[in-house]
Design a protein around this motif. Sequence first.
Motif: not given
Length: 548
Positions: A108-135
Amino acid sequence: MSQLGLSVNEFNRLTEQMKRHFSYSTLEQGWRYYRKQAVSGMQAEVNAEVKSSKEQWITAEVHETKRYRVRFNVKQVKRSDCTCPDGGYCKHMAAVFFQLCEQTGGKPELYLAEFRQVYIDEERHRAATRKRAEQKAELERRKQARQMTLSPSAPAKEWHDFFHKKYGKAFTDFHSPVTGIVKWTKEELYRAADVLPKPIVPLYHMHVLLFLIQQLSIRYRHGGTTGIQGRDAPVAEVVAPCLNQLQSLAESFVLSSIPSVYEKHVSDLGVMAEAIAFSEEESPVDGLEPFAVLWSTVLNRREWMEEACERLKTMLAPISALRPRRRDAIRAALLHLEVMLGYEEQAVKRLNELTYYKEPGRYWMYLHEHVRHNRLDRLAIWLEALAPFVRQSGRREDMKQYWEFWECVYELAQDQAGMESLILTLMPGVYPYLSAFLLDRQRYRDWAEIQLLQRISPEEVAPSELDIVERAAPEVVLPLYHQAVERHIEERSREHYRAAVHLLQRMHRLYENIHSLSVWERYMDGLFDRYSRLRALQEEIKRGALIV
């Protein structure tokens, strides 16, 4: 994974569904329940209906404060349900997933780490999208700002909208020093005045300076008196030039020199000054200074001031709805207007309502005006009202200034005893001024009483002052010596005994000068007997040849 009838591929497909439908925070909560072993009774649901379909259900119970039953669909997670009130995709379903992972041989801990990485990637994508919109928005804002021009016929509010939209953003650049931003903004805004009629340029410049002071107030609000992380110059160093220029323009401004259509732009100076003075947020920039400058000069018309007073009184109702500092700022501004209108007694009473704006220097200008016009009765009223502020301040400059005003009133005051009582409330801050004052008037007994009151030893008095009193009235100085001798002896050290003996020797000369050696002898006999157990003191007295 065969115990519950799941292949590796099937479980991977289930994992992808969990990524799509569950938030990471919910999965983390489910993980905590799983780790607490809150999941029990997990089993595959077996009945004829399930066997005949391609679906596969898992049932389990999850213990929280209550017990919830989860029915988990392995093939289509969105069809799962739970008896908790959270609705679909809850933490209890997530806990069942991790328990299922364990029971089918996974980690289970490996799946939790996988979910966490997905969350991090999504947050980075959202942050990049927000930054492009702000720029993109910033580029559009700059493009629109470059295209903006100042309209000579626009009302003052539109002038300030122009200032904010075109140059307000520059003050949020915390990588550039604020002095450079102010200089550049002022030059640009002054250059924009080329389209205005010449007679109103000074009026426009005053509006520009108000805008700069407002922006500095906002900027320093976040960084304190030293600015953002020490990058900015101290607040006084940046704001003072703007205030000085505003005062210079205001004092030289002549209302009759501008076209009548711009009279509203003049009265709007007061409205803009109020916006700075009554900000909801605390700032090291004193917003009441530009307010006082403008209402003392440009806006000094009775009808405007009466109107402003009514507006401020309306702001104060109800008082409970105001933040304390904003409430005090309105009261201090109202006080200024009432002084300008001649409602002085009413204004002075407002001092007692204040909590924050108690710096005496804020009110000296009113006292200076009364001195200049020889209105000593009004000066006395202010002195009585400001005494608590000066005492609370304790600053030497405030004490000195207060003393100078007090001296102006004292000589002509009908109640000199009352004035003396008032100045005594400021002891010891006014001690040096009061001491010199009493000596100049040869009030030696009063002078000595002040020294006694402050427990000042003859050793601490200026030799020139002490010499004057000892020659003119030696008998009034003797109590000072007696008090100082007793204080030295009570310290119980050889050094203090020597200091006491030195004072006793000087006392002996004074008693001799007033022909009272018999009194001196009785005093020394009593002192020697009273402290007979202090052998070190007795030795020092004998060494000083004060007693045989």
